[in-house]
Enzyme design. Structure first.
Site, short mmCIF file in Angstrom:
data_model
loop_
_atom_site.label_atom_id
_atom_site.label_comp_id
_atom_site.label_asym_id
_atom_site.label_seq_id
_atom_site.Cartn_x
_atom_site.Cartn_y
_atom_site.Cartn_z
N HIS A 30 0.89 -1.19 0.11
CA HIS A 30 0.07 0.12 -0.08
C HIS A 30 0.94 1.28 0.01
CE1 HIS A 30 -3.90 -2.15 0.89
NE2 HIS A 30 -2.85 -3.11 1.86
N GLU A 88 -7.77 -4.40 -3.38
CA GLU A 88 -8.04 -4.82 -2.08
C GLU A 88 -9.33 -4.26 -1.78
OE1 GLU A 88 -5.38 -4.61 1.27
OE2 GLU A 88 -6.05 -6.67 1.86
N HIS A 141 -10.31 -11.15 3.13
CA HIS A 141 -11.25 -10.35 4.10
C HIS A 141 -12.55 -10.94 3.78
CE1 HIS A 141 -8.60 -6.99 5.27
NE2 HIS A 141 -8.01 -7.19 4.17
N HIS A 150 -3.24 -12.38 2.17
CA HIS A 150 -2.73 -12.38 3.76
C HIS A 150 -3.26 -13.61 4.26
CE1 HIS A 150 -5.89 -9.69 4.24
NE2 HIS A 150 -5.13 -8.72 4.13
N ASN A 204 -4.93 -14.01 8.06
CA ASN A 204 -5.42 -12.50 8.63
C ASN A 204 -6.64 -12.09 7.84
OD1 ASN A 204 -1.94 -12.15 8.48
ND2 ASN A 204 -3.06 -11.87 10.34
N ILE A 239 4.55 -10.88 13.23
CA ILE A 239 3.50 -10.35 14.03
C ILE A 239 1.88 -10.72 13.44
CG2 ILE A 239 2.43 -8.13 14.81
CD1 ILE A 239 5.33 -7.13 14.16
N HIS A 240 1.77 -10.68 12.42
CA HIS A 240 0.70 -10.99 11.72
C HIS A 240 0.22 -12.64 11.85
CE1 HIS A 240 0.77 -7.08 9.88
NE2 HIS A 240 -0.41 -7.28 9.62
N ASP A 272 2.40 -6.30 2.75
CA ASP A 272 1.08 -5.70 2.93
C ASP A 272 1.69 -4.17 3.58
OD1 ASP A 272 -1.50 -4.75 3.44
OD2 ASP A 272 -1.82 -6.23 5.06
N ALA A 282 -3.10 -2.81 11.15
CA ALA A 282 -3.33 -2.22 9.77
C ALA A 282 -2.36 -2.25 8.92
CB ALA A 282 -3.80 -0.66 10.14
ZN ZN Z 1 -5.92 -6.59 3.86
#
Ligand code: ZN
Length: 393
Positions: A65, A139, A205, A226, A229, A260-261, A284, A318
């Site tokens: 991003h 996304e 998502h 991802h 997640n 972490i994710h 990400d 985020a």
């Molecule tokens: Zn995402």
């Protein structure tokens, strides 16, 4: 332009390890790769030594991003050049600019601006030592409210063929990936439109159950955003979208390997279940990448970064501040062989977006995107499309 022959201790194509390697560059392309003495040197070649280094293909990030304080949705040449230059210093030589859920107006403006940047043929000096922006990853907004993560609820949209067609129109052929939730009514029709337009369709998502995810894969979805997640969790009697991803060899799985994710046990499980051929390491990354802790923009909303971890106002993760060189070291630290780990950020992502012969490989005819790694797998040099060679140590 004179050909350049670069000698290094070893190279990974990434499928094959070559010791005492030579990579020959002609213009923006690789013209030969092999062991010293087995590669014919073109006449007049300028020879360069990268002693102590390993040459690998430049990394390809299909989910990013922003970086360097800037977000891809800004869409200005300045913002995109800063992002592309920031990640190049970490070995990323190609990227797919990734939008987040925003209003139709905001999304369309961003898509049009990014497309204009990609299609503007002139290679400004600022683009030389920078990642090439290969295309656009949408996304959202066709995602699940229940698994939206930090995507703003107010802009989530039901699958809409006219809206997707408008995005494709604004993208003028630069759209590459669509991440959507397959359980939403109308998602299968959207998958058909995206496939028809040549996009890679990604499950993400999503709160999909196994049947819904399976139907999307039958309809042509071949990727998952991802993994773990923002997805319905796995249960042995309700395997959900994860069960479908694990059981479908054609579906590649993104992994944010920042530690972490996804924890190391789940990372190892994913690598075993999908094999190194089907895992794709992504950053990400947000605008906070490469910046000190503070407040940053992600799409149209603010995120806070503390100790390198990126969260929204409610404390939800985020995106990340991960760079792909760190992802590589994290995966190797799990005990994965270097050649396998390299595939996950070079050949695999390039193949999934249909650029497997041009990007992510050291083979004759491919773009001369090279990363020079030192013994600790730190990036000590980068070459982008035969130009902008920068050696950092
Ligand atoms: Zn995402």
């Amino acid at each position: 332009m004179l050909p350049i022959a670069i000698h290094a201790d070893r190279a990974f194509t990434p499928f094959e390890e070559i010791s005492d390697a030579v990579v020959v560059i002609q213009g923006s392309k690789i013209s030969a790769v092999g062991q010293r003495g087995k590669v014919a040197m073109p006449r007049g070649a300028r020879e360069m030594s990268a002693r102590g280094k390993t040459i690998v293909p430049g990394f390809v990030d299909v989910h990013i991003h922003g970086a360097g304080g800037r977000d891809v949705m800004e869409g200005t040449p300045e913002a995109l050049e800063i992002i592309a230059a920031t990640v190049a210093a970490h070995g990323t030589t190609s990227m797919v600019a990734t939008t987040v859920t925003a209003s139709e107006m905001e999304t369309c403006r961003s898509i049009a601006d990014i497309a204009k940047f990609i299609l503007d043929a002139g290679l400004s000096p600022a683009r030389e030592l920078a990642a090439e922006i290969l295309g656009i990853h949408f996304e959202g907004p066709f995602i699940s409210n229940a698994r939206r993560g930090v995507h703003p609820a107010e802009w989530i949209a039901a699958p809409s063929p006219p809206l997707l067609l408008r995005f494709l129109d604004e993208a003028r052929g630069t759209a590459q990936i669509l991440t959507l939730a397959p359980e939403l009514p109308g998602a299968l029709e959207l998958i058909a439109i995206a496939r028809e337009a040549g996009l890679l369709v990604s499950l993400g998502h999503t709160d999909a159950n196994h049947e819904q995810a399976q139907a999307a894969i039958m309809a042509g979805a071949r990727h998952a955003a991802h993994v773990f997640n923002a997805m319905r969790p796995f249960s042995h009697r309700d395997t959900g979208v994860l069960g479908a991803i694990f059981n479908s060899p054609d579906v590649s799985a993104e992994l944010i390997a920042d530690g972490i994710h996804v924890d190391s046990t789940a990372m190892r499980m994913l690598l075993d279940l999908k094999t190194p051929q089907r895992v794709i390491l992504v950053s990400d990354g947000t605008s906070a990448t490469g910046m000190p802790d503070g407040k940053f923009q992600l799409g149209t909303f603010q995120v806070m970064v503390k100790e390198g971890i990126c969260r929204n106002a409610e404390g939800k993760l985020a995106g990340s501040t991960l760079t792909l060189d760190r992802a590589l070291r994290n995966i190797v630290a799990l005990g994965v062989p270097l050649a396998s780990a390299l595939q996950m950020l070079t050949a695999n992502p390039a193949r999934q977006i249909g650029l497997g012969s041009r990007k992510g490989v050291l083979t004759p005819g491919a773009d001369a995107d090279l990363v020079f790694l030192d013994a600790n797998l730190e990036v000590s040099g980068v070459m982008t499309r035969g130009a902008g060679l920068a050696m950092y140590s």
